[in-house]
Every structure is written in structure tokens, then in C-alpha cells.
Write an enzyme that holds these catalytic residues in place. Structure first.
Site, PDB file in Angstrom:
ATOM      1  N   HIS A 124     -53.140-106.046  47.759  1.00  0.00           N
ATOM      2  CA  HIS A 124     -51.697-106.103  48.045  1.00  0.00           C
ATOM      3  C   HIS A 124     -51.072-104.868  47.387  1.00  0.00           C
ATOM      4  CE1 HIS A 124     -47.556-107.642  47.462  1.00  0.00           C
ATOM      5  NE2 HIS A 124     -47.822-108.569  48.368  1.00  0.00           N
ATOM      6  N   ASP A 201     -56.066-109.975  40.565  1.00  0.00           N
ATOM      7  CA  ASP A 201     -54.801-110.393  41.162  1.00  0.00           C
ATOM      8  C   ASP A 201     -55.044-111.768  41.771  1.00  0.00           C
ATOM      9  OD1 ASP A 201     -52.811-111.010  42.954  1.00  0.00           O
ATOM     10  OD2 ASP A 201     -52.678-109.005  43.826  1.00  0.00           O
ATOM     11  N   GLN A 204     -53.083-115.223  45.362  1.00  0.00           N
ATOM     12  CA  GLN A 204     -53.564-116.173  46.372  1.00  0.00           C
ATOM     13  C   GLN A 204     -54.723-117.009  45.841  1.00  0.00           C
ATOM     14  OE1 GLN A 204     -51.910-116.505  49.154  1.00  0.00           O
ATOM     15  NE2 GLN A 204     -50.662-114.654  48.983  1.00  0.00           N
ATOM     16  N   LYS A 226     -46.252-119.363  44.433  1.00  0.00           N
ATOM     17  CA  LYS A 226     -47.322-119.502  45.429  1.00  0.00           C
ATOM     18  C   LYS A 226     -48.198-120.720  45.151  1.00  0.00           C
ATOM     19  CE  LYS A 226     -47.472-114.549  46.362  1.00  0.00           C
ATOM     20  NZ  LYS A 226     -46.859-114.350  47.662  1.00  0.00           N
ATOM     21  N   CYS A 364     -47.725-106.443  53.165  1.00  0.00           N
ATOM     22  CA  CYS A 364     -47.782-105.660  51.915  1.00  0.00           C
ATOM     23  C   CYS A 364     -49.214-105.258  51.580  1.00  0.00           C
ATOM     24  CB  CYS A 364     -47.175-106.427  50.736  1.00  0.00           C
ATOM     25  SG  CYS A 364     -45.422-106.669  50.886  1.00  0.00           S
TER      26      CYS A 364
HETATM   27  N1  PLP Z   1     -50.862-110.000  45.267  1.00  0.00           N
HETATM   28  C1  PLP Z   1     -51.137-110.727  46.353  1.00  0.00           C
HETATM   29  C2  PLP Z   1     -52.551-110.871  46.787  1.00  0.00           C
HETATM   30  C3  PLP Z   1     -50.105-111.366  47.046  1.00  0.00           C
HETATM   31  O1  PLP Z   1     -50.372-112.099  48.125  1.00  0.00           O
HETATM   32  C4  PLP Z   1     -48.777-111.211  46.585  1.00  0.00           C
HETATM   33  C5  PLP Z   1     -47.650-111.813  47.330  1.00  0.00           C
HETATM   34  O2  PLP Z   1     -47.739-112.056  48.519  1.00  0.00           O
HETATM   35  C6  PLP Z   1     -48.547-110.465  45.421  1.00  0.00           C
HETATM   36  C7  PLP Z   1     -49.607-109.867  44.791  1.00  0.00           C
HETATM   37  C8  PLP Z   1     -47.165-110.299  44.869  1.00  0.00           C
HETATM   38  O3  PLP Z   1     -46.700-111.523  44.398  1.00  0.00           O
HETATM   39  P1  PLP Z   1     -45.204-111.662  43.832  1.00  0.00           P
HETATM   40  O4  PLP Z   1     -44.317-111.137  44.916  1.00  0.00           O
HETATM   41  O5  PLP Z   1     -45.039-113.110  43.611  1.00  0.00           O
HETATM   42  O6  PLP Z   1     -45.123-110.848  42.600  1.00  0.00           O
END
Ligand code: PLP
Length: 406
Positions: A124, A201, A204, A226, A364
Site C-alpha cells: 500500500h 504492515d 489487512q 479495519k 492506494c
Molecule cells: N496498508 C494497507 C495494506 C492498507 O490496506 C491500508 C488501508 O487501506 C493502509 C496500510 C493504511 O491504513 P490507514 O489508512 O488506516 O492508516
């Protein structure tokens, strides 16, 4: 057919009863954010109605109660991810903030000109850009671990990418676009054999159930929203050995021990990384969400989601013109797809009018979309409160989209 009592759990989520455009809502945008059970909403309102007061600062009863709730929430998180100590659990505003914290605070100390940082091709943007900025600031190089056309990371190539200049590896537990569940323990084993820490990260991945000690990750980042919790609260788990050597990221408030105009000293872990007024009500909401998810049963919920995934995959593949993007053998309940000749945005817009909420675009993770030379995908991301009937609604809606464009 499944024995999971989905109707029982759906009652916990009031929003699932609403209609859009006169049709019952089918909510398939859980990768972006999950819906909240009543118990989480109740925690937030109870907190504001009867406890609210700033934490860690007051001598009065309310402040003491707020502080206790906040620290209890930290213990709930610790236990959920099986961290060794609560001092290794830092509350942040979400995954993005957690990754930025490490990229800055670890980067300041451990990354220098000529060094290298490795990220995967399926990250992401929140797990790419903070590292890119770090590399620019320090004169370091960002290297990329690729994935194959099924969306499987080429973990064997990690050995080749690692050099004596590599300072950290950052990788998603689960890809938000491809659904791939990455073999974190294998990646960690390779990186650790070169004494390189790994940041995961977990935005998910947290729903899959996580044991940070078993995985032996150095950092694990996730967002409350999430995993059925509120927005604006997230977690950075970090091993004490790294956190204690890292410099603060943001400064002021709770992260201070003493201040004079000559010198400031910093609070102990985890407060050293919690500047200003923390989102203590969000933390309490997150704790309720994690306890709720545990009461549903993390394994049971993910097993049911997997049944939904198998069903949806079979049904979608049976539609002429559907191509699924991301076919790793190990997948979370996230399905990206494209419809032959129809722009994902058009598909998503029509699905919405038919009551089915999906996400469209690059999610993203533009490098993933570029890998497949696409202009975006449609993404249906499922949660344990979704049903087989809702997948049938998605399939019917896709057939309607095709009719409209034929
Ligand atoms: N990393 C992954 C794999 C994500 O799916 C997301 C959000 O969709 C994020 C990071 C960013 O999360 P947040 O917007 O809650 O900081």
C-alpha cells in the site's frame, strides 16, 4: 454449507440493516473500513457520557478512570497480538502513522547514506512513501521485492536483494489489492539470518489472527477501523530492543519526562512515542472491538470468510469476461477483478446503484495496478458478517453491468 451463524452476528451491526437507493445494502468494502458492532458504539458513548477526562495528567477521579481504561486497552491489544510487554504496544492514529513513526524514528538512527531499504511490490502507498521519503532524506536506496503474475511474492529473491547495506525490510501481511497472505515467518527468517529487522504492515492481516512473538516480527502496524474498531486509533507493536534506541517522532505532551530550555528528557516506553493527547476513547473502542472479535472467534470468522471467498471466486469466474487479479494459493477474503472492456469506475458506480458497495481504482497500491498494466480494478473485500446471498447479489449486479454495456 457453512455452520457459521452469520444472521446472529449481523444483528450486532446496526448499519447492515440500512438500504441504499431503496435496496438492502451489500457492504463489500471491508478492506477500506469495517462496520462497527453495537458494543463498540456503546463503549464510545459510555466513555463520553460518564468517564471522559484527559489521561495521565489529572489527580481527579475521572482522569484516573480514563487512564485506567486506556491502559486496560493497551493490555487487551498486547494479549490479542501476544506481545511480550505492554511497553511494546504504542497507540497511534493508524497503520499509516505507525509506518511513518518507524520510518522516521528508526530511520534517523539506523539508516544512513548508501544504505538500503527493501519493500515489496505489493505494498500500500502507506508502506512505500514513508520509506521513499526516508531514503531521499538520507541518501539511501529503496529496493523492491517483486511478485509474480498470480500475486505471489518472490520470496526466494529476497536473499539476492539483501546486501550488507540493507537496514530494514517492510512488507504487507496481506495485500489489500491482491488478497495475498504473505509468508511472514519465512521472510522474517531470511531477514533475521542477516540481522535485518522486519516491519509488517498488518492493516489487512490483523483480522487473520496474529502472534507477534511466533512470527518474530520486529514491528507490526495496524488500524483499529479495519478490525471493527473506531477510526483514528491504531497500533504500532515494536520489539523493545529497537524501540528503546529509536528517537521520538512527534514531540510534546505525554512523551516528555522533563523540559528545561536547555534540555528535554523523554518518557519511558511506550509513552516516548505517544505525543500529545492520545485517542484514549478510540483505544477503549478498539479494545472492545478486539474482545468482540475474539468472542466471535478469530479462527471461526476467518474460516467462514474463506468459504465466502471460495464461493465468490467460483461464481465470479463463471461470468464471461471477468478476470480475477490476484490468484495466490493463500488468500484473505479480498477479490479484485476487472470486467472485459468496462472501466472499473463504471462497474463500481453501477454496482452502487444496485445496492452493492465495492471499491474501484488503484486501492492506494498503484505499483500493483501498473504490474498488470491496468487502469484499476473493482475490489470486493468481505467480512464475517457478509453472506452467500450477498455474493449472489454481486453476481446478478455484474450481469446487469454487462447487459448495460453490451
Ligand atoms: N496498508 C494497507 C495494506 C492498507 O490496506 C491500508 C488501508 O487501506 C493502509 C496500510 C493504511 O491504513 P490507514 O489508512 O488506516 O492508516
Amino acid at each position: 454449507m457453512s455452520t457459521f451463524d452469520v444472521e446472529h452476528f449481523r444483528k450486532d451491526f446496526p448499519i447492515l440493516n440500512r438500504e441504499v437507493y431503496g435496496k438492502p445494502l451489500v457492504y463489500f468494502d471491508n478492506g477500506a473500513t469495517t462496520q462497527k458492532p453495537t458494543c463498540v458504539l456503546d463503549t464510545i458513548s459510555r466513555f463520553y457520557n460518564s468517564i471522559n477526562s484527559n489521561i495521565h495528567r489529572g489527580v481527579h477521579k475521572l482522569s484516573d478512570e480514563s487512564t485506567q481504561e486506556y491502559e486496560k486497552a493497551r493490555e487487551v491489544v498486547r494479549s490479542f497480538i501476544n506481545a511480550r510487554k505492554t511497553s511494546e504496544v504504542i497507540f497511534t492514529s493508524g497503520t499509516t502513522a505507525s509506518v511513518n513513526l518507524v520510518a522516521f524514528s528508526f530511520g534517523e538512527v539506523f539508516v544512513h547514506a548508501g544504505d538500503e531499504v527493501i519493500v515489496s511490490e505489493m505494498e500500500h502507498h502507506s508502506d512505500i512513501v514513508p520509506w521513499q521519503l526516508l531514503c531521499e532524506r538520507k541518501g539511501a536506496t529503496l529496493k523492491v521485492l517483486p511478485f509474480d503474475d498470480n500475486g505471489v511474492l518472490k520470496v526466494d529473491e529476497l536473499e539476492r536483494l539483501i546486501s550488507d547495506k540493507t537496514r530494514i525490510v517492510a512488507v504487507a501481511h496481506v495485500s489489500n489489492t491482491l488478497g495475498t497472505i504473505n509468508p511472514i515467518a519465512d521472510i522474517v527468517a531470511i531477514a533475521h539470518s542477516h540481522n535485518i529487522p522486519v516491519l509488517v504492515d498488518g492493516a489487512q492481516g490483523i483480522k487473520e489472527g496474529v502472534d507477534v512473538q511466533k512470527l518474530d516480527v520486529d514491528f507490526y502496524a495496524f488500524s483499529g477501523h479495519k478490525i471493527y474498531g473506531p477510526t483514528g486509533i491504531g497500533v504500532l507493536y515494536g520489539k523493545e530492543r529497537w524501540l528503546s534506541d529509536m528517537v521520538p517522532w512527534q514531540s510534546g505532551g505525554d512523551m516528555i519526562s522533563s523540559v528545561t530550555f536547555r534540555k528535554t528528557t523523554f518518557n519511558e516506553l511506550p509513552f516516548k512515542f505517544e505525543a500529545g493527547t492520545s485517542n484514549y476513547i478510540g483505544a477503549a473502542g478498539l479494545a472492545t472491538a478486539l474482545n468482540y472479535y475474539k468472542s466471535v472467534g478469530v479462527e471461526t470468522a476467518t474460516a467462514y470468510e474463506n468459504e465466502l471467498l471460495q464461493y465468490a471466486t467460483k461464481k465470479l469466474l463463471a461470468i464471461d469476461g471477468v478476470r480475477i487479479i490476484g490468484n495466490a494459493p493463500s488468500k484473505a477474503a479480498i477479490i479484485s477483478f476487472v470486467l472485459n472492456g468496462i472501466h472499473p469506475y463504471d462497474t463500481g458506480t453501477i454496482l452502487d446503484k444496485l445496492g452493492v458497495a465495492v471499491r474501484t481504482g488503484n486501492h492506494c497500491s498503484q505499483p500493483v495496478i501498473d504490474h498488470f498494466k491496468l487502469n484499476g480494478t473493482v475490489r470486493a473485500s468481505l467480512a464475517f458478517y457478509n453472506t452467500f446471498q450477498e455474493i449472489d447479489r454481486l453476481v446478478e449486479a455484474i450481469e446487469r453491468v454487462k447487459e448495460m454495456f453490451s
